[in-house]
Design a protein around this motif. Sequence first.
Motif, short mmCIF file in Angstrom:
data_model
loop_
_atom_site.label_atom_id
_atom_site.label_comp_id
_atom_site.label_asym_id
_atom_site.label_seq_id
_atom_site.Cartn_x
_atom_site.Cartn_y
_atom_site.Cartn_z
N CYS A 26 0.50 -1.04 -0.20
CA CYS A 26 0.57 -0.03 0.01
C CYS A 26 0.78 0.89 -0.10
O CYS A 26 1.85 1.34 0.85
N ASN A 27 0.38 2.46 -0.92
CA ASN A 27 1.16 3.37 -1.08
C ASN A 27 0.72 4.79 -1.32
O ASN A 27 -0.58 4.58 -2.16
N SER A 28 0.91 5.51 -1.04
CA SER A 28 0.11 6.80 -1.06
C SER A 28 0.49 8.11 -1.98
O SER A 28 0.10 8.66 -2.55
N GLN A 29 1.38 7.27 -3.16
CA GLN A 29 2.26 7.80 -3.94
C GLN A 29 1.53 8.35 -5.28
O GLN A 29 0.84 7.24 -5.67
N THR A 30 1.74 9.64 -5.69
CA THR A 30 0.88 9.97 -6.85
C THR A 30 1.71 10.33 -7.65
O THR A 30 2.56 11.16 -7.45
N ARG A 31 1.53 10.88 -9.10
CA ARG A 31 2.05 11.94 -9.68
C ARG A 31 1.32 12.82 -10.79
O ARG A 31 -0.09 11.69 -10.96
N THR A 32 1.50 13.72 -11.13
CA THR A 32 0.20 14.69 -11.74
C THR A 32 0.12 13.77 -13.29
O THR A 32 0.89 13.60 -14.14
#
Length: 277
Positions: A111-117
């Motif tokens: 699980c992770n909360s990393q995102t990109r635009t």
Amino acid sequence: MDYKVYLSGTGYETPVLLEVTSIEARDDYDPNTFANNLAIITIDNSKATAFTNNIGDPASAWAKINYIQHSMLEDLSGWNSPDVYEGTAIDSDTCKKASSLFKANTDTLSCNSQTRTSFVDSSCKTPLKFAVGSSGGKVAVVGLYSYSAISGTPEDGFCGEDNTIVSYYTNLYDYVPWAIQITGANVQVIHVNTEDTTVPTKDISMKSPSKSAKNDGSYIYSLFEQDTSILGSDNGSVVDSKSSEESSSSKEGSNQCKGGDDNPMTVTTTVFKCDCN
């Protein structure tokens, strides 16, 4: 629907577009919960000479996890430098509250909360496509994006300004026996604490979440087909299905996060990945 894949670096000097000849989804894939959200694709790659079929230990075994997004040049003549995002720590309880499937399968999902635009709309966020573990000089692909839990104004999906996005990745290690059975490929596992490359021998299937389990105010999204974004619920019922259009302005093979007739989206199939660049 026909699928094609761009490939380079394995017998091809420049990227070529190859036909997908077959797609083998998991028999136990659950479209309601997105459990076992994997498929193996076979491509017509007669010129390819050297696939790398190395998969790493589960994500929890590695000292560092990076989340990576590949994209192509606009003229499709080559690849941009990959976008690499170091995994940020996230509280396990947050992951469990957002997804009852994760709560039932903490050893099979990370699980992770990393995102990109998003490339298509800068007001939107998109999850990263795959996870790579590194430790003591070793590097290996360890996970593929499966689905995201979105809270705040979840009906806005990945484009809600104040939404919280928690994304879940399937550990490929657990599915190596299935991949070998389907493909006959010589897959090796990179282990963190030993030079041994033996593979697990027992196939697994994710546990179903409890029927009484509820998500913590989140909608569950998975972007896994060429022209559809599926909105579901991992307590066992499909909430909605939203059509989308492939973006003509984006040439990357990644998730783009805007849905609806006026909001183009590009999404790709989640597959068992062999890193062949």
